[in-house]
Structure formats: structure tokens, C-alpha cells
Design a protein around this motif. Structure first.
Motif, PDB file in Angstrom:
ATOM      1  N   ALA A   2      -5.771   3.019  -2.974  1.00 51.71           N
ATOM      2  CA  ALA A   2      -4.691   2.254  -3.599  1.00 51.71           C
ATOM      3  C   ALA A   2      -4.517   2.622  -5.072  1.00 51.71           C
ATOM      4  N   ARG A  55      -6.306   2.018   2.274  1.00 54.41           N
ATOM      5  CA  ARG A  55      -7.243   1.012   1.759  1.00 54.41           C
ATOM      6  C   ARG A  55      -8.075   1.545   0.601  1.00 54.41           C
ATOM      7  N   GLN A  59       1.417  -2.582  -3.855  1.00 56.20           N
ATOM      8  CA  GLN A  59       0.372  -3.530  -3.437  1.00 56.20           C
ATOM      9  C   GLN A  59       0.154  -4.599  -4.512  1.00 56.20           C
ATOM     10  N   SER A  60       1.278  -5.239  -4.882  1.00 56.21           N
ATOM     11  CA  SER A  60       1.302  -6.394  -5.792  1.00 56.21           C
ATOM     12  C   SER A  60       1.009  -6.059  -7.247  1.00 56.21           C
ATOM     13  N   SER A  63       4.064  -1.942   0.029  1.00 54.31           N
ATOM     14  CA  SER A  63       2.952  -2.809   0.427  1.00 54.31           C
ATOM     15  C   SER A  63       2.452  -2.419   1.807  1.00 54.31           C
ATOM     16  N   TRP A  64       1.218  -2.797   2.077  1.00 55.03           N
ATOM     17  CA  TRP A  64       0.656  -2.580   3.419  1.00 55.03           C
ATOM     18  C   TRP A  64      -0.296  -3.724   3.750  1.00 55.03           C
ATOM     19  N   SER A  92      -3.496  -6.032   4.943  1.00 59.82           N
ATOM     20  CA  SER A  92      -4.915  -6.037   4.597  1.00 59.82           C
ATOM     21  C   SER A  92      -5.736  -5.750   5.847  1.00 59.82           C
TER      22      SER A  92
END
Length: 732
Positions: A152, A149, A177-178, A26-27, A29
Motif C-alpha cells: 500500500a 496488502r 486506501q483512505s 480502495s480495496w 481488507s
């Protein structure tokens, strides 16, 4: 991620009661302030001690623990994280610990102080049940964050591909990222498809199983990997001194296994072989085995694909497991100086060149019967039709997009097969629609066998499927044969009730509607039957395209070249290829289809655009293969030259000596042929003395369709007359 997967395979994890195997990437936002943005990779492993963490991040450290099978620590860890951001925090916790412990590496502070000391850090757990390890990179490089960004989806795609052998087992979850990743599958023809070569004497299945056992090696059960050459030497020293191998070291056969096959679509970049080590792809789409390196000259020459490489590309793909091959330091390639690499190359592509003429010139047997050699021999040409098991390129790629979306109807190869059959019919029926109608005869036949296809050498299914049992092929939806359907019973093996005709009791005649009558007198065009939409379309229309084979669409003044009927969002489009309008004007049924669709979309969606604008949008969106560009022109030219080459030997052999004299008049052509014959000294001498047959030129020098332009010009100028000018290269 590699380190986490190693930990999940370790003996310690197997002995634990934990079954939670997850990796989370994850990163932050873009709403987070730049100074607070971070990238985190976490796992749910058992956790490791602080002392192990300290050793792992120390430059020059070589580990003897479980993080050696796939993972990369030490110098590589520091370099990788430093490129992403200025600060790296490495934390770990066990299930019974009260906090996360680890080290913090602040690269800016290290440079400022000149001391390479990293402080230990401790962070309280949010939940007492938390366990595992995580790496947090903060103060991210702005360019890296911008790349994260916008990329992804691409990152998910690449990771799904790299770890697909592991994801396929459904034992480990990977979240990016979910979003949960799923295994990436190859879009290959079914294992039951094949082509015939050598005039029907050899069949080459579309999927070949690979399973080769090499000599034994030493395997470390704790680290889940084979020993390197240096480590083997040390282990054998221990064996010589103590008569036993070191603890945890056992002898294990080095196995090369997996599959090679033919992709359902060609692509200039998306083809090649995946090489897998411990479930992780080290090499993706590697094409190095398609080249032959001449050890005498040191030159490498591409042997597949050899035609229109930059526009059409290749179709050979595969997944080969080589757990025993040692990788390089960055884990993005193998040590190609290791003898085991050369052994693997020999297993897959054999010894010497693949192409028969080059093999003969260098003294090898004519045929390369390795797995890659057979696939190149059977599928080296990608011409639409069942002979080469290829759908038209644009259609094949369009179907592949639907396959990638996971649409069920495209998971199996039936649509590609029907498109290949339609290509056969299209080539066989050239201008047939303009011929007079055939007298159907005085009586009809009730024998259904008369309408079933004849068995041929290019049938997609081999009689006696036990010759290539499907159980031998790795589990993969893309290579699993589809269920028998009414559209494909003619090309699949009948087994039990599958593929059998069903007896139907005769019923009283029922009056047909005009639409039913059209369906009964038409055949569906599967290549053009799909969903149609324009740019920004809220709801596509599902269209079935029908070619009327008997009768007309309407009578007298109502006789029409086409008709569209619709119900909700489904349409049936009928066209009559024998209609005077379609025969006399350069307009195709596709143009008429798009005109009808433009009108329907304009009415249904209350669109302000003119019909002409909608027509152009529909054409661009739905028929990209009609675009006249370099790719489509080159593909058309390639197909034309292939067909021409098949006819040239018989036609030009009638005036063989004259052709050879003309060839020798063109200096450029002589140089071209001499270059092609550089490996074949015997044929080169015959060419220079003009003592060979013209047929030998084409079959011996230009086996893959390339023909000197002088010969093409000579043929195209007319077989009964001579060229009026010596400018033979004009045809280029």
C-alpha cells in the motif's frame, strides 16, 4: 485514473458548476471473505452514457471522445482488469440520474459460454447527489490481493510520483486506501548553487531551465492532445479540400519545457529524467539520454555516470514536459520512432557524444554545450566537497531520508552544503590536529572582514543573482533557496539586510559558565549533529557535536578528550581532537560519543542491555557510513584514485620514457589502452610508436580517473627506484 483526469480537463466539465475533483482508490481488507474481495477506482466526474461505456470496453474500439489524452480503454482496459480479477463492473452516473448504470464483464462466464456479450447492469444510488464513474474488479486474484496488502505504501509513493505535476496544482485530490496523496518533490540543490569548470571560465548552475519552442503541430482542443502523424495527415486533407481545419483542431507550437538539475545525493537507481505528458509522468527516472548511440556501429555506450555506477550512481534529475510526444499503446513509454522524439533528444543532450575526447575523435567540437552536456561536465564527478557540490555520500543519503519525511530543516540544501564544506575542511586539515599549536600573535583583530571567507571560483552563490533569476525555475520547494541563516550567510548573496553584519553595543563582561566557555572555543560539527536513537528507542536524543578548537576540556588531571552535557532530551557533546588519547589511539570521537549516549540511554530508559549491546545498536543505527562493505570501500578507493590521478602527470612525466617502456612490456595494459583509443586513430598511432607525451595518455585516454594499473604500480613502487618484478598487475 488517467481517464478521470481526462474527464476533469474536458470542456464539458469546465462548463459545469461542479468543483469536486476527486479520485478514490480502495480495496477490501483481509477480514472480507476471499470471494467478496474487490478493488475499486472511482471518480467524481460528470458521468457518461451507457452507450459510451459499452463502446469503451469493446475490444478493438478506438475512441474519438475525451478519453484519449491520457486514458486507455478498449483492449487495454480488458487486459488490465482481467489480470487483476475474474469480474469487472464499469458503472457511471450523472448528478441528476437516479441510479448507476454500466456493464459487467465476467471473464470466466465469457470463456464458459464462448460468447463475448456483457450484460448491462443498474445499481441504485446510496445518495442522490452521487455522480462520476467507477470500476470495480471483484473475485480478485489471490496473488494480486496479497500484493495490494503489503504494498500500500509503495503504491501511494509511485502514484504520488506519477501524478505529482497534477497534485502540485492542488486542483485534484487523489485518495489511496483512505490517505490523501501529496506531490512528490525532487531533492535537488538550490537554483543559486553552481560549480566552476574550465579553470573558472564557465559556471554551471545546479538547476537549468529548459524552454524550447519547436515547430507547430495540430492540437485537438476537445481531446486535449496533439494529433498523431496519421491524424495530422487526415486533418491536412480536410484543410486542402475546404480551406479550414476540422472543428476543434488548431495549430499550436510544440513546446519542450521544464528543468534539469543536480540531486543532493547520488544513487545507483534513483536518478534520471521524468518525461511528462499532459501532467502525467510517462517515463520516470529515464536514463536513456545518458547514453550515446553510434549510428555507424549501432552500439550504445553509457556516458553518465561512468564511475562506480553500481555503488555510487548518478545525480542528474529533472522534469521535462513534452505534451506533443505520442505515447505507446500501454502509456509507459513514447513512440521513439517518431521524429519529435529525436528532436527532443537533440534539444536536451545535443548532437554527438557528451564526453570531450570521444567528441574530438569523431570530429565534433570539444564541448557539448547542451543542458545535459553542461551538467555532466560540471557534476560528472561526485567527490565530497564544494568543488563538485557534493556532501559525503552516506551523509547525503541520510539527509535525503529526512527530506522525504518532510522535516523542515532538510527541505532546503543548507545541511548538505555544510557537510560539503566540512568535507573540504577534513581534506585540507589532514593530520593538522597533530601539529604543534600555532602562535596566535601579539594582538587580536577587531576587523570582522578578516574572518569572512574569501571569494573563490567554487563559491556556491554567483555574484549578481540576476544572471540566473530564481523566477525562471519551476515552483518546487526543493529548488527554492532557503532563507539566510547564521550558518549560511557566508555562501549566499547579500540582498538588503540579508547577510549583513549587525552592530552590537559592547556590554559589560559577564562571567561565563564552563559550558559557555567551551561553546565559544569550539565549532559545531553539523554532519554529526542530529537525533540519535537505538532500535526501538521511545524518544531520541537531539545531540549537538562540538569540536574544541582552542584550549582543553578541563585542566590537569581533569583534562578529558570529551564531555557531554544534557538538558531533558537535548545534549551537547564536546571533544578535543588534540587530546593525547585521540592522537595516540585508533579511537575516534564518535566512539566516545556513543559510549556516553549508551550510558545515558541505559539510565534514562532503565534498559536491561549491557552497554556494549547498546553501543553496537547505536553504531549501526547512527553511523552506517562507518560500516566496511563493498560500497564504502569502492567509494574510498575512487576518491583515492581521483586524488592520485591529479598528481600522476607531473610525477611520472619526470621519467616518461621509462614509464612508456614499462607499459609496452605488459600485454594486458597495451590491449587496454588500444581499446580506449579505438575512436582516436591519431593518438593510437602515437601510442604504438611511443611518440606522444605521458601527460597526453592521462588527459586524452583516461579523463575520468581510470589509470592503467601498470602506471599506478610504477608510481607506488617509488619514484627513485625501479620495480623489482615485472608483475606489474599486482596492484589490482
Amino acid at each position: 485514473m488517467d481517464n478521470a483526469l481526462d474527464a476533469f480537463k474536458s470542456s464539458a466539465y469546465e462548463q459545469s458548476s461542479s468543483t469536486d475533483k476527486r479520485i478514490i482508490v480502495s480495496w477490501s481488507s483481509e477480514n472480507v471473505a476471499a470471494v467478496d474481495r474487490q478493488l475499486e477506482v472511482a471518480d467524481t466526474g460528470l458521468g457518461i452514457d451507457l452507450s459510451v461505456i459499452q463502446d469503451s470496453v469493446r475490444a478493438g474500439y478506438t475512441s474519438n471522445n475525451t478519453f484519449s489524452a491520457l486514458g486507455l480503454f478498449g483492449m487495454g482496459f480488458n487486459i488490465a482488469t482481467a489480470r487483476l480479477g475474474d469480474k469487472t463492473t464499469f458503472l457511471s452516473a450523472s448528478a441528476d440520474s437516479t441510479e448507476w448504470v454500466g456493464v459487467e464483464i465476467d471473464f470466466a462466464e465469457l470463456i464458459k459460454s464462448g460468447k463475448f456479450h456483457a450484460p448491462a447492469v443498474r445499481v441504485n444510488k446510496v445518495k442522490s447527489s452521487e455522480h462520476g464513474s467507477k470500476i470495480i474488479v471483484s473475485r480478485l486474484n489471490p496473488a494480486i490481493f496479497a500484493e495490494l496488502r503489503k504494498s500500500a505504501n509503495q503504491i501511494r509513493k509511485i502514484l504520488s510520483d506519477i501524478y505529482s505535476p497534477i497534485l502540485r496544482q492542488q486542483e485534484v485530490e487523489i485518495w489511496v486506501q483512505s490517505k490523501l496523496l501529496s506531490a512528490s518533490e525532487h531533492c535537488v540543490w538550490g537554483a543559486n548553487r553552481y560549480v566552476s569548470v574550465a579553470r573558472g571560465q564557465e559556471t554551471v548552475p545546479a538547476v537549468l531551465k529548459i524552454d524550447h519552442i519547436a515547430k507547430d503541430g495540430l492540437f485537438d482542443e476537445e481531446r486535449n492532445r496533439y494529433l498523431t502523424r496519421e491524424e495530422e495527415d487526415e486533418a491536412y486533407k480536410v484543410l486542402n479540400n475546404t480551406s479550414i481545419l476540422p472543428t476543434g483542431i488548431v495549430k499550436r507550437a510544440k513546446r519542450i519545457h521544464g528543468w534539469l538539475g543536480i540531486q543532493r545525493y547520488p544513487d545507483p537507481n534513483d536518478f534520471g529524467i521524468d518525461f511528462i505528458r499532459n501532467g502525467r509522468k510517462i517515463l520516470r527516472r529515464d536514463r536513456s539520454l545518458f547514453e550515446y548511440k553510434n549510428e555507424i556501429t549501432g552500439m550504445s555506450e553509457l556516458e553518465y555516470p561512468v564511475e562506480l555506477t553500481g555503488t555510487v550512481g548518478g545525480r542528474i534529475v529533472g522534469e521535462i514536459h513534452v505534451d506533443h510526444l505520442p505515447p505507446n499503446y500501454q502509456k509507459n513509454d513514447f513512440d521513439r520512432t517518431d521524429p519529435t522524439w529525436y528532436e527532443m533528444v537533440e534539444v536536451l543532450r545535443g548532437v554527438g557524444p557528451i564526453l570531450p575526447n570521444k567528441r574530438k575523435a569523431l570530429g565534433y567540437d570539444p564541448d557539448n554545450n547542451s543542458s545535459i552536456g553542461r551538467l555532466v561536465r560540471g557534476y560528472g564527478i561526485c567527490r565530497a566537497g564544494t568543488r563538485y557540490l557534493a556532501a559525503p555520500n552516506q551523509i547525503a543519503r541520510k539527509y535525503a531520508e529526512e527530506f522525504r519525511k518532510g522535516i523542515f530543516d532538510y527541505l532546503f540544501d543548507d545541511k548538505w552544503w555544510e557537510a560539503a564544506r566540512e568535507a573540504d575542511r577534513s581534506q585540507a586539515d589532514k593530520n593538522a590536529d597533530k601539529a604543534p599549536e600555532v602562535d596566535p600573535g601579539s594582538k587580536s583583530s577587531d576587523d570582522l572582514s578578516e574572518y569572512s571567507p574569501l571569494t573563490s571560483s567554487s563559491s556556491p552563490l554567483m555574484e549578481g543573482s540576476e544572471k540566473y533569476p530564481l523566477s525562471d525555475i519551476p515552483s518546487n520547494p526543493a529548488t527554492t533557496p532557503s532563507p539566510v541563516t547564521s550558518a549560511s550567510t557566508s555562501n549566499r548573496t547579500s540582498s538588503g539586510s540579508q547577510g549583513m553584519w549587525t552592530a552590537v553595543t559592547a556590554l559589560p563582561a559577564k562571567k561565563q559558565s564552563p559550558e559557555e566557555a567551551l561553546r565559544n572555543s569550539a565549532k559545531i560539527v553539523l554532519a554529526d549533529s542530529h537525533s540519535y536513537s537505538y532500535q526501538g528507542c521511545p524518544s531520541p536524543l537531539l545531540v549537538k557535536v562540538w569540536e574544541v578548537t582552542t584550549g582543553n576540556i578541563g585542566e590537569g588531571e581533569d583534562n578529558s578528550p570529551c564531555l557531554m552535557t544534557s538538558s531533558a532530551n537535548q545534549c551537547d557533546f564536546f571533544y578535543n581532537p588534540r587530546h593525547p588519547f585521540l592522537r595516540a589511539y585508533p579511537t575516534s570521537y564518535k566512539d566516545l560519543l556513543l559510549v556516553d549516549l549508551a550510558q545515558k540511554f541505559k539510565s534514562r530508559d532503565a534498559l536491561p542491555q549491557e552497554l556494549a549491546v547498546l553501543f553496537t545498536q547505536l553504531l549501526v543505527e547512527n553511523f552506517p557510513d562507518l560500516r566496511i562493505d563493498q560500497v564504502t570501500i569502492q567509494e574510498s578507493v575512487n576518491n583515492f584514485f581521483d586524488r592520485l590521478r591529479e598528481k600522476i602527470p607531473a610525477l611520472l612525466s619526470l621519467r616518461e620514457q621509462e614509464v612508456l617502456d614499462r607499459v609496452h612490456e605488459a600485454v594486458g595494459e597495451v590491449e587496454e589502452i588500444v581499446t580506449a583509443l579505438i575512436y582516436n586513430t591519431e593518438l593510437l598511432h602515437k601510442f604504438q610508436t611511443r611518440s606522444f607525451t605521458f601527460r597526453a595518455v592521462l588527459t586524452g585516454i583516461f579523463p575520468k580517473g581510470h589509470v592503467p594499473s601498470i602506471m599506478l604500480f610504477f608510481l607506488l613502487s617509488g619514484l627513485s627506484g625501479k620495480p623489482q618484478s615485472p608483475a606489474f598487475r599486482v596492484c589490482e
